[in-house]
Design a protein around this motif. Sequence first.
Motif, PDB file in Angstrom:
ATOM      1  N   SER A  16      56.974  63.158 -17.365  1.00 42.85           N
ATOM      2  CA  SER A  16      57.947  63.832 -16.481  1.00 42.85           C
ATOM      3  C   SER A  16      59.339  63.807 -17.085  1.00 42.85           C
ATOM      4  CB  SER A  16      57.951  63.156 -15.108  1.00 42.85           C
ATOM      5  OG  SER A  16      56.666  63.188 -14.530  1.00 42.85           O
ATOM      6  N   LEU A  17      59.426  64.175 -18.330  1.00 43.58           N
ATOM      7  CA  LEU A  17      60.694  64.108 -19.043  1.00 43.58           C
ATOM      8  C   LEU A  17      61.737  65.051 -18.453  1.00 43.58           C
ATOM      9  CD1 LEU A  17      59.279  63.717 -22.618  1.00 43.58           C
ATOM     10  CD2 LEU A  17      60.963  62.195 -21.584  1.00 43.58           C
ATOM     11  N   LEU A  18      62.979  64.602 -18.482  1.00 43.38           N
ATOM     12  CA  LEU A  18      64.122  65.334 -17.954  1.00 43.38           C
ATOM     13  C   LEU A  18      65.101  65.619 -19.090  1.00 43.38           C
ATOM     14  CD1 LEU A  18      64.722  63.005 -14.885  1.00 43.38           C
ATOM     15  CD2 LEU A  18      63.545  65.211 -14.862  1.00 43.38           C
ATOM     16  N   PRO A  19      65.918  66.665 -18.957  1.00 36.27           N
ATOM     17  CA  PRO A  19      66.918  66.932 -20.002  1.00 36.27           C
ATOM     18  C   PRO A  19      67.819  65.723 -20.266  1.00 36.27           C
ATOM     19  CG  PRO A  19      66.715  68.838 -18.583  1.00 36.27           C
ATOM     20  CD  PRO A  19      65.870  67.743 -17.964  1.00 36.27           C
ATOM     21  N   GLU A  20      68.099  64.938 -19.256  1.00 32.17           N
ATOM     22  CA  GLU A  20      68.957  63.761 -19.454  1.00 32.17           C
ATOM     23  C   GLU A  20      68.278  62.635 -20.209  1.00 32.17           C
ATOM     24  OE1 GLU A  20      68.398  65.441 -16.595  1.00 32.17           O
ATOM     25  OE2 GLU A  20      68.305  64.066 -14.874  1.00 32.17           O
ATOM     26  N   ASP A  21      66.990  62.783 -20.517  1.00 35.95           N
ATOM     27  CA  ASP A  21      66.307  61.811 -21.378  1.00 35.95           C
ATOM     28  C   ASP A  21      66.562  62.101 -22.856  1.00 35.95           C
ATOM     29  OD1 ASP A  21      63.534  61.943 -19.125  1.00 35.95           O
ATOM     30  OD2 ASP A  21      65.045  60.354 -19.278  1.00 35.95           O
ATOM     31  N   THR A  22      67.214  63.193 -23.160  1.00 35.00           N
ATOM     32  CA  THR A  22      67.525  63.550 -24.544  1.00 35.00           C
ATOM     33  C   THR A  22      68.406  62.497 -25.183  1.00 35.00           C
ATOM     34  OG1 THR A  22      67.310  65.930 -24.150  1.00 35.00           O
ATOM     35  CG2 THR A  22      68.673  65.241 -26.017  1.00 35.00           C
ATOM     36  N   ALA A  23      67.938  61.948 -26.304  1.00 35.89           N
ATOM     37  CA  ALA A  23      68.661  60.876 -26.989  1.00 35.89           C
ATOM     38  C   ALA A  23      67.896  60.502 -28.251  1.00 35.89           C
ATOM     39  CB  ALA A  23      68.794  59.650 -26.091  1.00 35.89           C
ATOM     40  N   VAL A  24      68.539  59.678 -29.061  1.00 38.59           N
ATOM     41  CA  VAL A  24      67.823  58.998 -30.136  1.00 38.59           C
ATOM     42  C   VAL A  24      67.262  57.707 -29.547  1.00 38.59           C
ATOM     43  CG1 VAL A  24      67.979  57.910 -32.398  1.00 38.59           C
ATOM     44  CG2 VAL A  24      69.313  59.975 -31.904  1.00 38.59           C
ATOM     45  N   TYR A  25      65.974  57.491 -29.740  1.00 36.21           N
ATOM     46  CA  TYR A  25      65.298  56.323 -29.194  1.00 36.21           C
ATOM     47  C   TYR A  25      65.057  55.305 -30.300  1.00 36.21           C
ATOM     48  CZ  TYR A  25      64.564  58.550 -24.704  1.00 36.21           C
ATOM     49  OH  TYR A  25      64.753  59.123 -23.462  1.00 36.21           O
ATOM     50  N   TYR A  26      65.414  54.050 -29.999  1.00 37.64           N
ATOM     51  CA  TYR A  26      65.290  52.962 -30.954  1.00 37.64           C
ATOM     52  C   TYR A  26      64.371  51.881 -30.406  1.00 37.64           C
ATOM     53  CZ  TYR A  26      69.643  54.913 -32.828  1.00 37.64           C
ATOM     54  OH  TYR A  26      70.615  55.742 -33.342  1.00 37.64           O
ATOM     55  N   CYS A  27      63.529  51.335 -31.254  1.00 43.37           N
ATOM     56  CA  CYS A  27      62.827  50.123 -30.854  1.00 43.37           C
ATOM     57  C   CYS A  27      63.528  48.932 -31.498  1.00 43.37           C
ATOM     58  CB  CYS A  27      61.353  50.155 -31.227  1.00 43.37           C
ATOM     59  SG  CYS A  27      60.971  49.942 -32.971  1.00 43.37           S
ATOM     60  N   ALA A  28      63.349  47.774 -30.894  1.00 42.88           N
ATOM     61  CA  ALA A  28      64.038  46.582 -31.355  1.00 42.88           C
ATOM     62  C   ALA A  28      63.207  45.349 -31.044  1.00 42.88           C
ATOM     63  CB  ALA A  28      65.411  46.477 -30.697  1.00 42.88           C
ATOM     64  N   ARG A  29      63.406  44.308 -31.864  1.00 41.77           N
ATOM     65  CA  ARG A  29      62.715  43.042 -31.647  1.00 41.77           C
ATOM     66  C   ARG A  29      63.674  42.031 -31.035  1.00 41.77           C
ATOM     67  NH1 ARG A  29      60.579  38.837 -36.076  1.00 41.77           N
ATOM     68  NH2 ARG A  29      62.544  37.846 -35.456  1.00 41.77           N
ATOM     69  N   ASP A  30      63.249  41.472 -29.927  1.00 38.70           N
ATOM     70  CA  ASP A  30      64.044  40.456 -29.237  1.00 38.70           C
ATOM     71  C   ASP A  30      64.077  39.162 -30.056  1.00 38.70           C
ATOM     72  OD1 ASP A  30      64.425  40.074 -25.724  1.00 38.70           O
ATOM     73  OD2 ASP A  30      65.095  38.652 -27.250  1.00 38.70           O
ATOM     74  N   ARG A  31      65.049  38.321 -29.752  1.00 38.48           N
ATOM     75  CA  ARG A  31      65.140  37.013 -30.427  1.00 38.48           C
ATOM     76  C   ARG A  31      64.150  36.009 -29.837  1.00 38.48           C
ATOM     77  NH1 ARG A  31      69.956  36.948 -33.402  1.00 38.48           N
ATOM     78  NH2 ARG A  31      71.374  38.641 -32.816  1.00 38.48           N
ATOM     79  N   GLY A  32      63.629  36.315 -28.648  1.00 40.72           N
ATOM     80  CA  GLY A  32      62.706  35.403 -27.987  1.00 40.72           C
ATOM     81  C   GLY A  32      61.474  36.112 -27.482  1.00 40.72           C
ATOM     82  N   ALA A  33      60.707  35.395 -26.651  1.00 35.44           N
ATOM     83  CA  ALA A  33      59.427  35.905 -26.172  1.00 35.44           C
ATOM     84  C   ALA A  33      59.521  36.656 -24.842  1.00 35.44           C
ATOM     85  CB  ALA A  33      58.442  34.747 -26.025  1.00 35.44           C
ATOM     86  N   ILE A  34      60.622  36.408 -24.097  1.00 40.49           N
ATOM     87  CA  ILE A  34      60.800  37.028 -22.780  1.00 40.49           C
ATOM     88  C   ILE A  34      61.730  38.227 -22.932  1.00 40.49           C
ATOM     89  CG2 ILE A  34      61.553  36.672 -20.419  1.00 40.49           C
ATOM     90  CD1 ILE A  34      59.078  35.090 -21.239  1.00 40.49           C
ATOM     91  N   PRO A  35      61.366  39.384 -22.400  1.00 42.87           N
ATOM     92  CA  PRO A  35      62.172  40.592 -22.614  1.00 42.87           C
ATOM     93  C   PRO A  35      63.508  40.543 -21.882  1.00 42.87           C
ATOM     94  CG  PRO A  35      60.430  41.037 -21.041  1.00 42.87           C
ATOM     95  CD  PRO A  35      60.168  39.674 -21.580  1.00 42.87           C
ATOM     96  N   THR A  36      64.523  41.076 -22.523  1.00 41.40           N
ATOM     97  CA  THR A  36      65.851  41.151 -21.933  1.00 41.40           C
ATOM     98  C   THR A  36      66.370  42.585 -22.003  1.00 41.40           C
ATOM     99  OG1 THR A  36      66.928  40.661 -24.030  1.00 41.40           O
ATOM    100  CG2 THR A  36      66.376  38.785 -22.618  1.00 41.40           C
TER     101      THR A  36
END
Length: 124
Positions: A85-105
Motif C-alpha cells: 500500500s505504498l504512498l507517494p510520501e514513502d518516496t525516499a532512499v531506504y537504508y538498512c543498518a546494523r544496531d550496536r546491540g541485540a534489541i532494536p532501537t
Amino acid sequence: QVQLVESGGGLVQAGGSLRLSCAASGRTFSTYAMGWFRQAPGKEREFVAALSRSGYITRYADSVKGRFTISRDNAKNTVYLQMNSLLPEDTAVYYCARDRGAIPTRNTDEYEYWGQGTQVTVSS
C-alpha cells in the motif's frame, strides 16, 4: 568490517508493493538487531522499522505500521522490508543498518553500520 548491500528499490505506482533486501557480510549477523531507515530530499533520515536478532521483537514508525513488515533470515544474513500500500510520501532512499546491540532501537545513533541505500519512488 561489516558491509550491508540493499536491493529491491524502484519505481512503483501508489498502492503497489516492493520488497527491499539487505545482505550483510560477516559471521555475526544473527547477533545484532537490524533496522531500516529512509531519507527523502530535504529531510532528515528517519526510522522506518527494526527487529531484534531473533526477529521476535519488531518496532515500526507510526507512518508505516500496518503497511510495512520487517523480517530476517539469519541463515542467509539478510533482512527484508516488505512494503505494501505504498504512498507517494514513502518516496525516499531506504537504508538498512546494523544496531550496536541485540534489541532494536529507533535512534540512528545506535546503529553502527549502514548500507549505501536504495531508491524507492512512488508515483501518484
